[in-house]
Design an enzyme around this catalytic site. Structure first.
Site, PDB file in Angstrom:
ATOM      1  N   CYS A 385      20.020-113.859  62.416  1.00  0.00           N
ATOM      2  CA  CYS A 385      19.193-112.921  63.105  1.00  0.00           C
ATOM      3  C   CYS A 385      19.924-111.767  63.596  1.00  0.00           C
ATOM      4  CB  CYS A 385      18.217-113.890  63.886  1.00  0.00           C
ATOM      5  SG  CYS A 385      16.711-112.825  63.880  1.00  0.00           S
ATOM      6  N   HIS A 511      15.925-117.989  60.569  1.00  0.00           N
ATOM      7  CA  HIS A 511      16.479-119.018  61.408  1.00  0.00           C
ATOM      8  C   HIS A 511      16.689-120.392  60.704  1.00  0.00           C
ATOM      9  CE1 HIS A 511      16.424-116.919  65.342  1.00  0.00           C
ATOM     10  NE2 HIS A 511      15.628-116.058  64.800  1.00  0.00           N
ATOM     11  N   GLU A 513      18.510-122.828  61.446  1.00  0.00           N
ATOM     12  CA  GLU A 513      18.620-124.000  62.167  1.00  0.00           C
ATOM     13  C   GLU A 513      17.518-124.707  62.483  1.00  0.00           C
ATOM     14  OE1 GLU A 513      18.764-120.656  62.884  1.00  0.00           O
ATOM     15  OE2 GLU A 513      18.169-120.213  65.142  1.00  0.00           O
TER      16      GLU A 513
HETATM   17  N1  GLN Z   1      16.334-108.703  68.468  1.00  0.00           N
HETATM   18  C1  GLN Z   1      16.313-108.913  67.114  1.00  0.00           C
HETATM   19  C2  GLN Z   1      14.913-108.587  66.695  1.00  0.00           C
HETATM   20  O1  GLN Z   1      13.923-108.671  67.342  1.00  0.00           O
HETATM   21  C3  GLN Z   1      16.910-110.004  66.673  1.00  0.00           C
HETATM   22  C4  GLN Z   1      15.887-111.473  66.949  1.00  0.00           C
HETATM   23  C5  GLN Z   1      16.455-112.754  67.029  1.00  0.00           C
HETATM   24  O2  GLN Z   1      17.794-112.872  66.947  1.00  0.00           O
HETATM   25  N2  GLN Z   1      15.724-113.924  67.042  1.00  0.00           N
HETATM   26  O3  GLN Z   1      14.803-108.331  65.439  1.00  0.00           O
END
Ligand code: GLN
Length: 537
Positions: A385, A511, A513
């Site tokens: 992310c 994600h 994970e």
């Molecule tokens: N801050 C980033 C976004 O909103 C990444 C979010 C995250 O790492 N879950 O896109």
């Protein structure tokens, strides 16, 4: 399949005793006996969900397939049982009140006075029974967050009392307490447990089973004492001793016969034994590694390991699968900001680098430093992310020469917004529950490292972000060697990138994970550890 039975797990004496792990262990044992089980968590705080909570407050925010931002205990449920949770599995005081107040505004209460009892407790009971009413589950395990005696948990405990009354032997209460060891006296002490059970009795709930968290084995005398003073059968006083890994707790609870005693209490005939062969083989591989790698986890919340719970557990699952011990070195991104020789020395000890998800500008330069080091020195890199987004920014700045390239999140005025705000996000002003959340499909490009990892073209993974790769730059990146390797087939959003000329440099917008479990270790964590193992040779 019989009428759904309800099991409540409450906690006394102190928080952090591991109610989630006990609930998950019980769920696993029942599942391995062939029953269908759902687990839910009721949280007494007023936030609608933990999505808006700072990870320092409450640890990681776990995301479900259907996009609920939930308590991290739901992650344990999924990792232990391999059963996916949903919106219905996490309920907070905030959600309960919101529903009741909305109803009041609509006039549904027909002029009546709206009160904690019965209106709030009725709504709590309705939420508890939602899972049971699907007729899909033999057992619904409901974990009550907080500690018995807290003001906030009163309506929840009252709802448990009412349900116990209504459901008779179709409901059972498992109470988790703490038996401290007083070194000076050389003794285990039961008094705090007695007090916490008294607190429950004052609220009208008699626990059926008491699980005692302890650092030392319970003596027979201690078990007798807890049984006598807390009105529970002697066999229903159970020991939950500190374990070297949470994954051993199901075996410990099996030894204590938690599953059998719960089944008996609920009037279910006990037959056979749960089949824990695969679980034991996972534990064996976890405890007897043949290799070892050191992975640097770069993030800004590393002081609180719970903030990256699912990532840490995904390393455990993948490590056990490969029989490789994954030593995680927690690195604060702010400590890398200087990016000097000392920083490089620290990074050079790593076999692989993972840059974690996150929000906001703090520590970004440290993340960029770690990414540049991994890219230039061909160290296996995995960006999740925000970690993927920063890998894109680093590439833009140092390979493409876009000097002040950035994500719109950190620098709305950048000339090169290589990570931009998603179109549908632009009109949003409300912060809670409005990110791109939950599971989305993704098509992988054949012949790439990510494709090799999954060994299929169509995948789906969970999301939690507002920003995305800016497709305007796709060609420039591809020409310079960073390619998009996964796209959302409907929206064309870039879901994954990798550097072609690198042993392993993979970034994902989703994600992975959240989907790693003991039964299904995640392919991307496996491929990353494999690359790190190769690098460590
Ligand atoms: N801050 C980033 C976004 O909103 C990444 C979010 C995250 O790492 N879950 O896109």
């Amino acid at each position: 399949m019989f009428n759904t039975r309800y099991i409540f797990v409450t906690g006394g004496v102190t928080s952090s005793l591991g109610k989630g792990i006990i609930a998950s262990s019980l769920a696993l044992l029942l599942k391995l006996r062939g029953y269908s089980v759902a687990i839910q968590k009721l949280d007494p705080y007023i936030n609608i969900d933990p999505g808006t909570l700072n990870p320092y407050e409450h640890g990681e925010c776990f995301v479900t397939e259907d996009g609920a931002e939930t308590d991290l205990d739901l992650g344990h449920y999924e990792r232990f049982t391999n059963v996916q949770t949903t919106q219905a599995n996490n309920v907070t005081t905030g959600k309960i009140y919101q529903t009741v107040i909305d109803r009041e505004r609509r006039g549904d209460y027909l002029g009546g006075t709206v009160q904690v009892i019965p209106h709030i407790t009725d709504e709590i009971k309705r939420r508890i029974k939602i899972l049971g009413s699907t007729n899909k589950y033999d057992f619904v395990i409901t974990e009550i967050g907080g500690t018995v005696g807290d003001i906030e948990s009163l309506p929840f405990v009252e709802s448990v009392r009412q349900l116990k009354w209504e459901l008779g032997n179709h409901a059972a209460v498992v109470h988790l307490t703490y038996i401290p060891y007083l070194a000076a006296a050389g003794e285990l002490k039961t008094k705090p447990t007695q007090h916490s059970v008294k607190a429950m009795l004052e609220q009208g709930v008699q626990p059926d089973i008491i699980v005692c968290r302890t650092e030392r084995p319970l003596t027979e005398a201690i078990r007798d004492k807890v049984a006598l003073f807390c009105n529970v059968e002697r066999l229903n006083v159970m020991e939950s001793i500190d374990a070297p890994t949470i994954y051993e707790v199901p075996l410990n609870m099996l030894k204590e016969k938690l599953d059998i005693q719960v089944l008996k209490r609920l009037g279910v005939t006990v037959q056979g034994e749960p089949d824990l062969e695969e679980w034991k083989s996972f534990l064996y591989k976890l405890k007897n590694p043949l290799n070892e790698v050191t992975i640097g986890l770069v993030g800004k919340y590393v002081e609180l390991k719970d903030a990256y719970k699912s990532i840490a557990e995904a390393f455990i699952h993948a490590g056990a699968f490969l029989q490789c011990k994954v030593k995680v070195k927690w690195i604060h991104s702010e400590h890398l900001e200087e990016c000097d020789s000392k920083t490089i020395e620290l990074l050079s000890e790593l076999d692989g680098i993972l840059v974690a998800p996150g929000f906001g500008a703090r520590g970004i330069d440290g993340k960029l430093c770690a990414i540049r080091y991994a890219r230039e020195n061909k160290i296996p890199f995995f960006g999740i992310c925000l970690g993927m987004q920063m890998a894109v920014v680093e590439f833009a700045r140092n390979v493409l020469g876009y000097k002040d390239a950035h994500s719109f999140e950190m620098s709305p005025s950048t000339k090169y917004p290589v990570i931009d705000m998603m179109e549908e996000q632009k009109a949003i002003t409300n912060m809670g529950g409005t990110m791109r959340l939950g599971s989305y499909p993704c098509k992988l490009v054949k012949g790439t490292k990510i494709y090799q990892a999954y060994n299929k073209e169509d995948i789906s993974e969970r999301h939690r972000h507002r920003y995305e790769f800016n497709n305007k730059y796709l060609d420039a990146f591809a020409q310079a060697g960073m390619i998009a390797t996964g796209m959302n087939p409907a929206s064309n959003l870039v879901e994954a990138v990798e550097i072609v000329d690198h042993p392993y440099f993979v970034g994902v917008q989703f994600h992975p994970e959240y989907k790693s479990t003991v039964e299904n270790p995640h392919p991307l964590f496996i491929s990353f550890i494999k690359a790190a193992m190769k690098n460590s040779l």
